[in-house]
Design an enzyme around this catalytic site. Sequence first.
Site, PDB file in Angstrom:
ATOM      1  N   ALA A   1       2.336  39.171  34.205  1.00 47.82           N
ATOM      2  CA  ALA A   1       3.204  38.003  34.005  1.00 47.82           C
ATOM      3  C   ALA A   1       3.490  37.828  32.508  1.00 47.82           C
ATOM      4  O   ALA A   1       3.285  36.767  31.924  1.00 47.82           O
ATOM      5  CB  ALA A   1       2.625  36.739  34.623  1.00 47.82           C
ATOM      6  N   HIS A   2       3.907  38.924  31.903  1.00 52.04           N
ATOM      7  CA  HIS A   2       4.344  38.908  30.521  1.00 52.04           C
ATOM      8  C   HIS A   2       5.250  40.123  30.282  1.00 52.04           C
ATOM      9  O   HIS A   2       5.326  41.018  31.133  1.00 52.04           O
ATOM     10  CB  HIS A   2       3.147  38.901  29.557  1.00 52.04           C
ATOM     11  N   GLY A   3       5.908  40.121  29.131  1.00 53.17           N
ATOM     12  CA  GLY A   3       6.743  41.256  28.763  1.00 53.17           C
ATOM     13  C   GLY A   3       6.286  41.816  27.433  1.00 53.17           C
ATOM     14  O   GLY A   3       5.466  41.208  26.738  1.00 53.17           O
TER      15      GLY A   3
ATOM     16  N   ARG B   1       6.451  42.235  33.629  1.00 53.57           N
ATOM     17  CA  ARG B   1       5.694  42.839  34.747  1.00 53.57           C
ATOM     18  C   ARG B   1       4.684  41.862  35.320  1.00 53.57           C
ATOM     19  O   ARG B   1       4.147  40.980  34.630  1.00 53.57           O
ATOM     20  CB  ARG B   1       5.016  44.150  34.359  1.00 53.57           C
TER      21      ARG B   1
ATOM     22  N   TYR C   1       5.828  38.980  25.085  1.00 52.03           N
ATOM     23  CA  TYR C   1       6.521  37.760  25.495  1.00 52.03           C
ATOM     24  C   TYR C   1       5.601  37.102  26.502  1.00 52.03           C
ATOM     25  O   TYR C   1       5.379  37.656  27.585  1.00 52.03           O
ATOM     26  CB  TYR C   1       7.840  38.056  26.209  1.00 52.03           C
TER      27      TYR C   1
END
Length: 136
Positions: free
Chosen positions: A51-53, A98, A123
């Site tokens: 749960a981040h980029g 993702r 991110y």
Amino acid sequence: MGVQECKIIELPKMEDDRGSLSFVESDSHIPFDLRRIYYLYNISEGASRGAHGHKELQQLVIAMSGHFTIEVDDGGDKKIFHLDKPNLGLYVCPMIWRHLYDFSPDAVCVVLASLHYDENDYYRNYEDFMKDVKKQ
Ligand code: TYD
């Protein structure tokens, strides 16, 4: 750059009556120099990860044991992959949000990464990710 670049890479598998052996070489099986390995294990029931980029990071994600699902999102398109074999890795290119979920109790997720850990490459917030996607 986008989810169409996120692909399953089949790694070599040497099999004999002793078992199986797979290997990964930088710039040969993966399109980057390997700088870091990290792994997720003892994953709590029902937990999700990611749960981040990432801005620059390239990765190969492998289900070294068990299985799990990974969703990749480039801010426009999404793709879902089920990883369940130690000789299959998902290549994740830069600028992908993702999310990893549906881990089996025995899951071990190994990630080969192109850069050392750097919080500035993350991110953590989907809105910030989308702002930069729109700038590109
Ligand atoms: P995080 O990237 O949020 O985990 P995931 O995406 O797998 O859910 O990382 C969790 C914590 O671990 C966070 O405090 C940063 C730290 N960490 C490192 O110190 N080095 C690393 O190589 C990684 C991947 C994380």
